[in-house]
Design a protein around this motif. Sequence first.
Motif, PDB file in Angstrom:
ATOM      1  N   GLN A 118       0.835  -1.209   0.000  1.00 47.69           N
ATOM      2  CA  GLN A 118       0.000   0.000   0.000  1.00 47.69           C
ATOM      3  C   GLN A 118       0.866   1.255   0.000  1.00 47.69           C
ATOM      4  OE1 GLN A 118      -3.765   0.084   1.108  1.00 47.69           O
ATOM      5  NE2 GLN A 118      -3.917  -1.872   2.202  1.00 47.69           N
ATOM      6  N   ILE A 119       2.061   1.190   0.612  1.00 47.97           N
ATOM      7  CA  ILE A 119       2.957   2.354   0.567  1.00 47.97           C
ATOM      8  C   ILE A 119       3.362   2.640  -0.873  1.00 47.97           C
ATOM      9  CG2 ILE A 119       5.273   3.134   1.174  1.00 47.97           C
ATOM     10  CD1 ILE A 119       4.955   1.739   3.847  1.00 47.97           C
ATOM     11  N   VAL A 120       3.749   1.587  -1.584  1.00 49.05           N
ATOM     12  CA  VAL A 120       4.156   1.758  -2.983  1.00 49.05           C
ATOM     13  C   VAL A 120       2.969   2.217  -3.835  1.00 49.05           C
ATOM     14  CG1 VAL A 120       5.068   0.563  -5.012  1.00 49.05           C
ATOM     15  CG2 VAL A 120       5.988   0.057  -2.739  1.00 49.05           C
ATOM     16  N   SER A 121       1.784   1.633  -3.556  1.00 51.26           N
ATOM     17  CA  SER A 121       0.594   2.000  -4.338  1.00 51.26           C
ATOM     18  C   SER A 121       0.199   3.449  -4.097  1.00 51.26           C
ATOM     19  CB  SER A 121      -0.557   1.063  -3.965  1.00 51.26           C
ATOM     20  OG  SER A 121      -1.746   1.432  -4.625  1.00 51.26           O
ATOM     21  N   ALA A 122       0.249   3.895  -2.858  1.00 54.83           N
ATOM     22  CA  ALA A 122      -0.114   5.276  -2.561  1.00 54.83           C
ATOM     23  C   ALA A 122       0.844   6.250  -3.217  1.00 54.83           C
ATOM     24  CB  ALA A 122      -0.127   5.490  -1.043  1.00 54.83           C
ATOM     25  N   ALA A 123       2.112   5.903  -3.282  1.00 46.36           N
ATOM     26  CA  ALA A 123       3.076   6.777  -3.930  1.00 46.36           C
ATOM     27  C   ALA A 123       2.796   6.887  -5.426  1.00 46.36           C
ATOM     28  CB  ALA A 123       4.488   6.263  -3.686  1.00 46.36           C
ATOM     29  N   ASP A 124       2.345   5.801  -6.027  1.00 45.69           N
ATOM     30  CA  ASP A 124       2.100   5.817  -7.467  1.00 45.69           C
ATOM     31  C   ASP A 124       0.754   6.428  -7.825  1.00 45.69           C
ATOM     32  OD1 ASP A 124       4.530   4.615  -7.781  1.00 45.69           O
ATOM     33  OD2 ASP A 124       3.723   2.571  -7.901  1.00 45.69           O
ATOM     34  N   LYS A 125      -0.281   6.106  -7.059  1.00 44.44           N
ATOM     35  CA  LYS A 125      -1.640   6.464  -7.458  1.00 44.44           C
ATOM     36  C   LYS A 125      -2.086   7.823  -6.944  1.00 44.44           C
ATOM     37  CE  LYS A 125      -3.129   1.642  -7.849  1.00 44.44           C
ATOM     38  NZ  LYS A 125      -4.082   0.605  -7.372  1.00 44.44           N
ATOM     39  N   VAL A 126      -1.775   8.165  -5.723  1.00 42.57           N
ATOM     40  CA  VAL A 126      -2.260   9.430  -5.160  1.00 42.57           C
ATOM     41  C   VAL A 126      -1.118  10.387  -4.869  1.00 42.57           C
ATOM     42  CG1 VAL A 126      -4.287   8.312  -4.191  1.00 42.57           C
ATOM     43  CG2 VAL A 126      -2.213   8.528  -2.798  1.00 42.57           C
ATOM     44  N   ASP A 127       0.082  10.082  -5.341  1.00 44.37           N
ATOM     45  CA  ASP A 127       1.229  10.961  -5.148  1.00 44.37           C
ATOM     46  C   ASP A 127       1.480  11.243  -3.676  1.00 44.37           C
ATOM     47  OD1 ASP A 127       3.403  12.426  -5.921  1.00 44.37           O
ATOM     48  OD2 ASP A 127       2.265  14.290  -6.171  1.00 44.37           O
ATOM     49  N   ALA A 128       1.413  10.150  -2.904  1.00 46.38           N
ATOM     50  CA  ALA A 128       1.622  10.321  -1.458  1.00 46.38           C
ATOM     51  C   ALA A 128       3.082  10.604  -1.126  1.00 46.38           C
ATOM     52  CB  ALA A 128       1.165   9.070  -0.709  1.00 46.38           C
ATOM     53  N   GLY A 129       3.968  10.268  -2.029  1.00 46.20           N
ATOM     54  CA  GLY A 129       5.390  10.467  -1.750  1.00 46.20           C
ATOM     55  C   GLY A 129       6.006   9.265  -1.057  1.00 46.20           C
ATOM     56  N   LEU A 130       7.264   9.382  -0.759  1.00 44.89           N
ATOM     57  CA  LEU A 130       7.985   8.291  -0.103  1.00 44.89           C
ATOM     58  C   LEU A 130       7.741   8.312   1.407  1.00 44.89           C
ATOM     59  CD1 LEU A 130      11.371   8.508  -2.008  1.00 44.89           C
ATOM     60  CD2 LEU A 130       9.557   6.839  -2.345  1.00 44.89           C
ATOM     61  N   PRO A 131       7.842   7.166   2.078  1.00 47.26           N
ATOM     62  CA  PRO A 131       7.610   7.139   3.539  1.00 47.26           C
ATOM     63  C   PRO A 131       8.721   7.879   4.272  1.00 47.26           C
ATOM     64  CG  PRO A 131       8.373   4.991   2.771  1.00 47.26           C
ATOM     65  CD  PRO A 131       8.109   5.810   1.530  1.00 47.26           C
ATOM     66  N   THR A 132       8.339   8.577   5.333  1.00 40.98           N
ATOM     67  CA  THR A 132       9.318   9.340   6.118  1.00 40.98           C
ATOM     68  C   THR A 132       9.305   9.018   7.602  1.00 40.98           C
ATOM     69  OG1 THR A 132       7.704  11.119   6.399  1.00 40.98           O
ATOM     70  CG2 THR A 132       9.211  11.286   4.523  1.00 40.98           C
ATOM     71  N   ALA A 133       8.174   8.516   8.129  1.00 39.19           N
ATOM     72  CA  ALA A 133       8.078   8.257   9.571  1.00 39.19           C
ATOM     73  C   ALA A 133       7.090   7.136   9.806  1.00 39.19           C
ATOM     74  CB  ALA A 133       7.654   9.518  10.324  1.00 39.19           C
ATOM     75  N   VAL A 134       7.234   6.450  10.933  1.00 34.71           N
ATOM     76  CA  VAL A 134       6.335   5.375  11.309  1.00 34.71           C
ATOM     77  C   VAL A 134       6.185   5.370  12.824  1.00 34.71           C
ATOM     78  CG1 VAL A 134       8.142   3.626  11.539  1.00 34.71           C
ATOM     79  CG2 VAL A 134       5.831   2.908  10.972  1.00 34.71           C
ATOM     80  N   THR A 135       5.014   4.966  13.296  1.00 33.19           N
ATOM     81  CA  THR A 135       4.769   4.757  14.728  1.00 33.19           C
ATOM     82  C   THR A 135       3.782   3.627  14.878  1.00 33.19           C
ATOM     83  OG1 THR A 135       4.189   5.806  16.818  1.00 33.19           O
ATOM     84  CG2 THR A 135       2.896   6.430  14.901  1.00 33.19           C
ATOM     85  N   VAL A 136       3.840   2.923  16.003  1.00 37.98           N
ATOM     86  CA  VAL A 136       3.025   1.733  16.228  1.00 37.98           C
ATOM     87  C   VAL A 136       2.390   1.829  17.602  1.00 37.98           C
ATOM     88  CG1 VAL A 136       3.006  -0.779  16.314  1.00 37.98           C
ATOM     89  CG2 VAL A 136       4.603   0.374  14.818  1.00 37.98           C
ATOM     90  N   SER A 137       1.113   1.480  17.662  1.00 36.81           N
ATOM     91  CA  SER A 137       0.405   1.297  18.929  1.00 36.81           C
ATOM     92  C   SER A 137      -0.653   0.243  18.661  1.00 36.81           C
ATOM     93  CB  SER A 137      -0.192   2.618  19.413  1.00 36.81           C
ATOM     94  OG  SER A 137      -0.821   2.445  20.663  1.00 36.81           O
ATOM     95  N   GLY A 138      -1.953   0.579  18.835  1.00 38.43           N
ATOM     96  CA  GLY A 138      -3.003  -0.339  18.389  1.00 38.43           C
ATOM     97  C   GLY A 138      -3.124  -0.342  16.884  1.00 38.43           C
ATOM     98  N   VAL A 139      -2.547   0.628  16.236  1.00 35.70           N
ATOM     99  CA  VAL A 139      -2.521   0.739  14.790  1.00 35.70           C
ATOM    100  C   VAL A 139      -1.101   1.068  14.360  1.00 35.70           C
ATOM    101  CG1 VAL A 139      -4.922   1.465  14.594  1.00 35.70           C
ATOM    102  CG2 VAL A 139      -3.122   3.186  14.901  1.00 35.70           C
ATOM    103  N   ILE A 140      -0.883   0.994  13.028  1.00 35.63           N
ATOM    104  CA  ILE A 140       0.404   1.396  12.461  1.00 35.63           C
ATOM    105  C   ILE A 140       0.160   2.610  11.591  1.00 35.63           C
ATOM    106  CG2 ILE A 140       2.339   0.715  11.008  1.00 35.63           C
ATOM    107  CD1 ILE A 140       1.785  -2.146  11.695  1.00 35.63           C
ATOM    108  N   VAL A 141       0.926   3.674  11.825  1.00 41.44           N
ATOM    109  CA  VAL A 141       0.784   4.907  11.064  1.00 41.44           C
ATOM    110  C   VAL A 141       2.096   5.176  10.342  1.00 41.44           C
ATOM    111  CG1 VAL A 141       0.218   7.356  11.137  1.00 41.44           C
ATOM    112  CG2 VAL A 141      -0.837   5.788  12.777  1.00 41.44           C
ATOM    113  N   VAL A 142       1.978   5.449   9.025  1.00 38.59           N
ATOM    114  CA  VAL A 142       3.142   5.754   8.210  1.00 38.59           C
ATOM    115  C   VAL A 142       2.958   7.149   7.635  1.00 38.59           C
ATOM    116  CG1 VAL A 142       4.511   5.112   6.191  1.00 38.59           C
ATOM    117  CG2 VAL A 142       3.526   3.326   7.646  1.00 38.59           C
ATOM    118  N   GLY A 143       3.935   8.046   7.882  1.00 41.63           N
ATOM    119  CA  GLY A 143       3.918   9.381   7.310  1.00 41.63           C
ATOM    120  C   GLY A 143       4.703   9.418   6.013  1.00 41.63           C
ATOM    121  N   THR A 144       4.308  10.332   5.131  1.00 44.59           N
ATOM    122  CA  THR A 144       4.948  10.389   3.816  1.00 44.59           C
ATOM    123  C   THR A 144       5.562  11.759   3.589  1.00 44.59           C
ATOM    124  OG1 THR A 144       3.015  11.171   2.590  1.00 44.59           O
ATOM    125  CG2 THR A 144       3.191   8.790   2.986  1.00 44.59           C
ATOM    126  N   SER A 145       6.334  11.841   2.508  1.00 40.59           N
ATOM    127  CA  SER A 145       7.041  13.077   2.199  1.00 40.59           C
ATOM    128  C   SER A 145       6.115  14.154   1.636  1.00 40.59           C
ATOM    129  CB  SER A 145       8.160  12.780   1.193  1.00 40.59           C
ATOM    130  OG  SER A 145       7.615  12.232   0.007  1.00 40.59           O
TER     131      SER A 145
END
Length: 1406
Positions: A118-145
């Motif tokens: 999904q990281i690769v797909s988001a970068a290609d389809k919605v121009d989310a950019g490359l991943p820059t940060a991550v955090t984990v708790s009950g969920v996983i959150v990935v920030g993009t450029s």
Amino acid sequence: MSESPDTRSLVSASSQLNLMEIDTIDDKEFDIPQVDTPPTLESILNEPEDEEEPFILEDTCLLNTENIDAHSCETSSLASSDSGDRTHLKRKRKTVELSTTVHGSVLRHSILKGISAQIVSAADKVDAGLPTAVTVSGVIVVGTSHGLALVFDLNQALRLCLGSTATGAEYGAVSALSINHDCTRLLCGFAKGHITMWDLANGKLLRTITDAHPPGTAILHVKFTDDPTLAVCNDSGGSVFELAFRRLMGMRTCESRCLFSGSKGEVCNVEPLLTAPDLKDHPITQYSLLAMASLTKILVIGLKPSLKVWMTFPYGKTDPTSVPQLAWQFVPVQKVVNPVLAFCRGDTVHFLLVKKDETGTIHVIKQRQLQLNCDIISLNWINSRTLVVMDSGEKLRVVDRPSQEELESLDVAEVQLVYNSSHFKSLATGGNVSQALALVGEKACYQSVCSYTGQMVLLGTKSAHILTLRNWRERVDCLLKQERFVEALSLAWSFHEGTAKAVLGLFGDPAKRKGVVADKMIEILFQYVERSVKKCPEHGKIQVMEQHFQDMVPVMVDYCLQLQRTDLLFNQLYTRLVENCVARGVFLESLEPYIVSERLGCVTAPVMRDLLTHLQDNNMMDSVENCLIHLDITSLDIQQVVQMCWDNQLYDAMIYVFNRGMNDYITPMEKLFQVIGPPLREGRALTDEQVVMGNKLLVYISCSLAGRAYPLGDIPEDLVSQVKNQVFEFLIRLHSAEAGQEEELYPYIRTLVHFDTPEFLNVLALTLEDFKNDKQALEYQQRIVDILLKVMVENSDFTPSQVGCLFTFLARQLAKPDNTLFVNRKLFDQVLEFLCSPDDDTRHTERQQVLLELLQVGGVIQFDEGRLLGLAEKAEFYQICEFLYEQNHLYDKILDCYLRDPLRKEEIFNYIHNLLSMPGYSSEEKHCVWEKALLHIAELVTLDPAKSADLVAMHFPEEVRPIITRLQDDHLVFQFLRCLLDQSATSREGPHPQPLLRLSPDLHELHIGLLCRFTPRQLTDFLKASQDYRLEEAVQITEQYQVHEATSYLLEKKGDSHGAFQVLLKTLKDKLGAVTSEKRSEEEGETGREEESPLQRVEGSLGDIIALCHRSSQSLNQEQRGVLWFPLLEAMMSPQKLLKGPDTRTTSEVLKELTMKVLNSMSSFIPLPAIIQRILQDPVYGKGKLAEIQGLILGMLETFNYEQTLLETTTSLLNHDLHWSLSHLRAAVSRGLHPRQDHCNICLQQYRRRQDSPDDIIIFSCGHLYHCQCLQRKGSGHAEPRLLQVWSCYKCISSQRGRGGDRVTTETGRGRSTSLAQTNVMSREAGEDGKKVFAETTLDPQQSQSWDQLRCLYRGPSRLAILSEISHCHGNEKAGLLNPSQPGTGSIFHSENFQLKLSPPPSVEE
């Protein structure tokens, strides 16, 4: 790499704190001093950041890295637009290999495929950019450029996409993420400084914070605390702010408070203490702790109830590119769970324990640090005992904290880790950060590595990865899949014993855990044995097959025995291995070390039979014996085993089989006696094998009587008394079982006594000690003693030593206070007569030594002393006499024993000295010995004059003259006096001076006379060394004995040089007369052979007289010198006229050479014309042809020419050197000086202040220029006695004073404090050209001295020294210049190689 299923939960049971591990924590590592008075926040803010002195707490537990095997590693991870400069990854870093045991694969590395896709797909389809940060708790959150935050659930499904690319263009890339503890809120920090808060339930934006920190700085960290309304953030300016969230009247607000200003030190990492739900009531949580890492120190502060600094800890000296790391973890310590902060910058991880005591005081305690040889860029706890660190080479290391052991290293370069370098450089806001922070940011990966509940998530440029701890079964199975069975068994055994690290999945009490692991190990063993049989090489050498099984079978045996499963070993594994004959043999041989070490005490009967058969077939009889004496052999055929042992000389095993198999303790002794008895009775020597058997027999008897089993263990308690009685009964038997008619009584005791009497008696002595209260044993012992007396006293077959050993043993036992033995005293008298028999001269020393030992152990009370002394004197047993005299304190009579004993005569000197010197003897006893020694002094001197002299000097210093009177023999007196004087000289010159024995002058003169008689050649050396004789008397003595050399020395010492010369001259004439008479006797055929020829004696005597003339001529006038030298010359020339004929040519040539030697020597003191006149007046040279004296004349003239040439050359060279030195001095003094500036160095004005002002200008050789008036005001001049003004450079003097304090300006050789040449320049108008007029050029004394030193430095070697060396080198040539035998070659000028070796003048740089 294993792949995790999509349904795998990120939260595992390993996240729960395991309180079962509390008891295993080592309390010792926490005994470290604590900080009681933490600094205030204000003091920290005002503290300078550039302190170099590190904060050091005493730490006695340091990691030992002496034997670490470090190796380098490389990685090449791809970089993204937001990953910063990754050139640091090219550096090679050393890694630490601490593991000495097997740990297996500790971490499971899996790719989160759903999230990665999904990281690769988001970068290609919605121009989310490359991943820059991550955090984990009950969920996983990935920030993009591009400013998006992708929220995934635990099944990797995308739940929310927060933000948009439009906001991303405004805010920049996501640079930090944080989720609160109940997973309801998300904080996002951005590269341009904005912060947003989101509701994770519905994806709603709750807050946008723009004024929480100074604008123009990126957000590096944003973190929730345990309080959901409180967070902290850290920006690229190095400041830290507290964010307090409020909701008033439906409005959400955020209040910001600065906790740490970047102007006082840039913080680059923050970490709040987060508490698990089951530890919410912990007393530390109420303070809301926050750790901050600046570039120089660590700070621990409390946010509640009020802001307070609890501790600071500086790093010390570190690499400026190293990244500070922080990580909190609750750790069980001393049965109490407390938070521990791990922090590092570089390669050293420090630990701080925070605890609250009973009084409520908070303590922060430094613990043992962890040293790793790598540059750490990430630090995370994975449980309370295990740390995971990542180095700059992107290699993960799993480290067990209590043992500081590295469990595993894992290369994660393929993850292509995301770096946060652009945020630390704040590129999105213009890069307005410090150089130090930008340097740290090169390797910062804070936002791409996070841990949560025992798991770690790594964020790559195109993927996400998760690392979790494997449970114990997985770790073992990983090794089994690689067919690493030995390592799998080792790892499983560590789980079984509780020594493994990072254990997961073992629950319950220790016994249950061991049972579970043991079942797994048995399963592995079955697999291993199957693999060893199936993988056996079928072709090739038999050694290959043996090596194959030797690598595997001992491992199986070892683990079966460790698990105490012999049933598995013998019934199942052996059954499988016995199919292969090689495996069977290796298995049986591997049992031996376990049997010998008694780890395997019971072997099944079939295996036992196979073992013995295999060892016997392979001729391994030592192994058979080792196994037999450690096993239960009741299941074997006893007779067969006994026969095998006897045939193969396994006596230990045979005895063991009889004892343990049949409870028979007598038959082994009978068998051994049958072997060693006959040769001893026949008087034959025993073989080595029989000696071994005899020794084993003695040890066996000793063990049996002492209740010990042979060769090891103990006899059963119920059999001890029975065995002891059986052995005694056996020993005292009248006859053996198969006795012949000629067999003597008591054969067994006779055999033992003949074999080794001392050892057999030692065995009896030990039994006497062990059975003091056993009446029956004591009766047996008395019976054996009676038999020994009957056998040995009545039989002449035994040597005196053997008989003496018996009675020494008896005397030792009878002397004990609790003795129970009875011995007839008459037997001792018989033994005394036997040992002191004067008719038997054989074994004299042996008999005396035996009797002495008997007396020393207490046997003296068994004898009449008078009778004993008489027998000893008659038998010449002087040591016995000494023993008896010493007991009666008759020490003077002991001297007679020493003097009469030929073997110990030399020891009398030490005895006398020790007795007279050592305390413990009365004055009467010492006086008796003193008188006795004085009485026998003549014998002592005859025995050893040197030791006698030492003794006299030490103890008889006043009796020297009476002693000499007692010595009748002159040669004896001479030896004694010489040793006495040598001893006195040695004591005077030694390193520890002793009291000197000063002898009177008449004794020295007596010694001089004796020297003249016995060793006249040593007389002169003695006269030179000694100063205690009278000259007149010594001269008379030497004249009486005609020792001319000594007489000459004494006369010269007396001051009569002429008298000494006359004595030596007479001696020389006598020897010259002997030369001429020898020639005449040769003609008559009567020449004799001596060690030294007459010519050699003449040459030696001539050397002495020339030396005397040299010494004397120094203090004489010309006339007195002639009185010495001319008679010597005449004495040498007069015998030559007596030598005529062809036979005397050689002698004549030698005498002429000696005459030339005299001429060369006297030419230094007598003028040459006088010498020539004397030679021409001599009849030998005055008549005949001139050719006879041509050599003499030419030699003398050439000597004169050489010396004249040498003088002229030396004068020329000295004049040339003087001219060269003066010309260069003049050139240096008159050289012009070039000033550095055109202004005065004091007033800084032009040297001509006015055109019409005739100012005096002074220029120094250093280039500094001054006005004369300026220098006078500064006091840089002083007047000399010659009315000349001497100036010093003010600037140079000032700089020298600044460097070395006040130095006297008149000190020479100190830089440029004075000029080499001072020039007084008058600046005045002189027509149109205005030239400078040089008034005067002078050198003061100080400058002259400096110039002399400079001239010495530049001057080459001394010419005079060169010439002196040349003349010295040609000294030997000069001695032969006047040689008349070779008139054509005597001149150095006739040689083509003659030259004066002179060096050219040195060059001096202008």
